[in-house]
Design a protein around this motif. Structure first.
Motif, PDB file in Angstrom:
ATOM      1  N   ALA A  26       7.833  45.462  23.015  1.00 31.48           N
ATOM      2  CA  ALA A  26       8.891  44.468  22.807  1.00 31.48           C
ATOM      3  C   ALA A  26       9.835  44.387  23.996  1.00 31.48           C
ATOM      4  CB  ALA A  26       9.672  44.802  21.536  1.00 31.48           C
ATOM      5  N   LEU A  27      10.028  45.488  24.713  1.00 32.65           N
ATOM      6  CA  LEU A  27      10.916  45.518  25.867  1.00 32.65           C
ATOM      7  C   LEU A  27      10.240  45.054  27.158  1.00 32.65           C
ATOM      8  CD1 LEU A  27      12.883  48.824  25.207  1.00 32.65           C
ATOM      9  CD2 LEU A  27      13.705  46.481  24.952  1.00 32.65           C
ATOM     10  N   GLY A  28       8.975  44.661  27.076  1.00 35.49           N
ATOM     11  CA  GLY A  28       8.313  44.094  28.250  1.00 35.49           C
ATOM     12  C   GLY A  28       7.383  45.026  28.989  1.00 35.49           C
ATOM     13  N   GLN A  34       5.004  43.985  37.612  1.00 32.65           N
ATOM     14  CA  GLN A  34       4.680  42.730  38.252  1.00 32.65           C
ATOM     15  C   GLN A  34       5.889  42.268  39.058  1.00 32.65           C
ATOM     16  OE1 GLN A  34       3.509  40.141  35.071  1.00 32.65           O
ATOM     17  NE2 GLN A  34       1.523  41.115  34.809  1.00 32.65           N
ATOM     18  N   PRO A  35       5.656  41.793  40.266  1.00 32.75           N
ATOM     19  CA  PRO A  35       6.799  41.393  41.104  1.00 32.75           C
ATOM     20  C   PRO A  35       7.494  40.164  40.558  1.00 32.75           C
ATOM     21  CG  PRO A  35       4.750  40.761  42.147  1.00 32.75           C
ATOM     22  CD  PRO A  35       4.387  41.574  40.931  1.00 32.75           C
ATOM     23  N   ARG A  36       8.800  40.178  40.685  1.00 34.03           N
ATOM     24  CA  ARG A  36       9.608  39.005  40.336  1.00 34.03           C
ATOM     25  C   ARG A  36      10.251  38.520  41.627  1.00 34.03           C
ATOM     26  NH1 ARG A  36      11.562  42.396  35.655  1.00 34.03           N
ATOM     27  NH2 ARG A  36      10.106  41.871  34.014  1.00 34.03           N
ATOM     28  N   LEU A  37       9.659  37.515  42.217  1.00 34.23           N
ATOM     29  CA  LEU A  37      10.130  37.008  43.491  1.00 34.23           C
ATOM     30  C   LEU A  37      11.280  36.037  43.256  1.00 34.23           C
ATOM     31  CD1 LEU A  37       6.694  36.390  45.227  1.00 34.23           C
ATOM     32  CD2 LEU A  37       8.146  38.411  45.325  1.00 34.23           C
TER      33      LEU A  37
END
Length: 143
Positions: A26-28, A34-37
């Motif tokens: 639930a928290l991901g 995974q990169p968050r650009l």
């Protein structure tokens, strides 16, 4: 032979394990790593929560953000495009495009550092005249 207390303890441990896994999902947990650009046109010069970074790293980030925004790409893709061995499929920018992007990046960095008034404009002009030719010569040698 197991006792009734042992079975209850085992069931509670199993339920706790299932609950922890459900909470992590639930928290991901699926997208962890995974990169968050960030969008370079809206990103700030400093990384979140890093107040101890020096002004030079913030200035470099602001310059890269401005240049990447001008080129409609990410900061990371811009940097990797100048590294032939990165295996990302080298992006060929024309000299005029690099010049325009570099000037936009220096303008943005100067204004983030000194504000948008007279001081920011003076710093941007100075940086464009002093720093841009050195960076351009380095980029010319790297190709």
């Amino acid at each position: 032979m197991t006792t009734r207390t042992g079975r209850i303890a085992l069931a509670l441990l199993g339920a706790a394990a299932v609950a922890l896994i459900a909470i992590e999902l639930a928290l991901g947990a699926v997208s962890f790593g995974q990169p968050r650009l960030a969008d370079p046109c809206t990103a700030s010069a400093g990384p979140p929560g890093a107040a101890s970074t020096g002004p030079s790293s913030g200035f470099a980030r602001a310059t890269l953000n401005g240049a990447a925004c001008e080129l409609h790409t990410t900061r990371e893709q811009l940097v990797l495009s100048f590294v032939p061995g990165a295996g990302t499929g080298r992006i060929r920018w024309s000299k005029q495009t690099i010049d325009r992007a570099l000037h936009a990046g220096l303008q943005r960095a100067a204004h983030e550092l000194a504000g948008s008034g007279l001081a920011g404009n003076a710093l941007a002009l100075t940086l464009t005249q002093l720093v841009a030719p050195s960076i351009q010569s380095l980029l010319g040698q790297a190709k």
